[in-house]
Scaffold this motif. Structure first.
Motif, short mmCIF file in Angstrom:
data_model
loop_
_atom_site.label_atom_id
_atom_site.label_comp_id
_atom_site.label_asym_id
_atom_site.label_seq_id
_atom_site.Cartn_x
_atom_site.Cartn_y
_atom_site.Cartn_z
N ASP A 231 -7.87 -1.07 2.41
CA ASP A 231 -7.90 -0.16 1.27
C ASP A 231 -7.48 -0.92 0.02
O ASP A 231 -6.70 -1.88 0.09
N TRP A 232 -7.95 -0.48 -1.12
CA TRP A 232 -7.56 -1.05 -2.39
C TRP A 232 -6.14 -0.64 -2.72
O TRP A 232 -5.73 0.49 -2.48
N TYR A 233 -5.37 -1.55 -3.30
CA TYR A 233 -4.02 -1.23 -3.78
C TYR A 233 -3.70 -2.13 -4.97
O TYR A 233 -4.32 -3.19 -5.16
N ASN B 230 0.83 -1.20 0.00
CA ASN B 230 0.00 0.00 0.00
C ASN B 230 0.86 1.25 0.00
O ASN B 230 0.55 2.22 -0.67
N PHE C 153 -6.19 -5.37 -8.56
CA PHE C 153 -6.22 -4.66 -7.30
C PHE C 153 -6.71 -5.61 -6.22
O PHE C 153 -7.51 -6.51 -6.48
N GLN C 154 -6.26 -5.38 -5.00
CA GLN C 154 -6.66 -6.23 -3.88
C GLN C 154 -7.02 -5.35 -2.69
O GLN C 154 -6.48 -4.25 -2.54
N LYS C 155 -7.91 -5.88 -1.84
CA LYS C 155 -8.33 -5.19 -0.61
C LYS C 155 -8.61 -6.22 0.45
O LYS C 155 -9.31 -7.20 0.22
N THR D 240 -2.99 3.79 -1.82
CA THR D 240 -4.22 3.08 -1.50
C THR D 240 -5.43 3.91 -1.85
O THR D 240 -5.35 5.13 -1.99
N SER E 41 -10.64 -9.09 -1.37
CA SER E 41 -11.36 -8.86 -2.62
C SER E 41 -10.37 -8.53 -3.72
O SER E 41 -9.30 -7.97 -3.47
N HIS E 42 -10.76 -8.88 -4.96
CA HIS E 42 -9.92 -8.64 -6.13
C HIS E 42 -10.75 -8.00 -7.24
O HIS E 42 -11.87 -8.43 -7.50
N ARG E 43 -10.17 -7.01 -7.89
CA ARG E 43 -10.77 -6.36 -9.05
C ARG E 43 -9.67 -6.17 -10.08
O ARG E 43 -8.49 -6.17 -9.74
N PRO F 80 -13.33 1.24 -4.69
CA PRO F 80 -12.78 0.42 -5.78
C PRO F 80 -12.21 1.32 -6.88
O PRO F 80 -12.75 2.39 -7.16
#
Length: 170
Positions: A131-133, A24, A123-125, A29, A114-116, A33
């Motif tokens: 936080d997303w990073y 991060n 990105f992962q959180k 971060t 979570s993954h996007r 999303p």
């Protein structure tokens, strides 16, 4: 929740999230999303982790394909070991449900990430409050957290050492 259980879970979560926190700092971060990103499928997330080990600052977790077994160890504090199963969801999550054992007892825990994806970046959180990073980029960057997710089982030896240490009360 008992004080022991709270302390045990804090030690476990600290070991798991140390690497992600370091990523991060480097990647930056986001609390929301990433714009124009989409959820990954369960199969896409499965492909990221199956038969791989996520190396943490003071430990590691192995995501076996066989029966989706999960085995991990952490050297944080007096140390702990975790054993359970992992799974992926249609909403792009990797989760592992494990019982963590320490000298003072054991506690079950469910941990999810979570993954996007957007273009060549995954990105992962950490759920629920992370936080997303940027987790994985293509081509890979030297500071990608995903570089710590390595093929094969690099956790079982540490798991066995830590389990022995815990059984001897050291």
């Amino acid at each position: 929740m008992t004080a022991f259980r709270t302390l045990l879970l804090l030690c476990i979560f600290g070991a798991i999230s140390t690497s992600a926190i370091a990523a991060n700092t480097v990647h930056g971060t986001m609390s929301k999303p990433p714009a124009k990103s989409v959820q990954m499928t369960a199969e896409e997330v499965f492909q990221l982790y199956y038969n791989r080990t996520w190396i943490w600052k003071n430990g590691a977790g192995y995501f076996a394909a066989k029966q989706r077994d999960f085995r991990a160890w952490s050297g944080e504090g007096t140390g702990s070991v975790g054993v359970g199963h992992w799974f992926t969801t249609d909403t792009g999550k990797l989760c592992f449900r494990a019982t963590w054992y320490a000298q003072t007892g054991s506690a079950p825990a469910l941990t999810c990430f979570s993954h996007r994806k957007r273009g060549n970046v995954i990105f992962q959180k950490r759920e629920p409050d992370g936080d997303w990073y940027a987790f994985k980029t293509t081509p890979a960057k030297a500071d990608d957290e995903y570089l710590k997710v390595r093929p094969g089982d690099h956790a079982t030896a540490g798991y066995k050492r830590m389990r022995l240490k815990l059984s001897q009360g050291k």
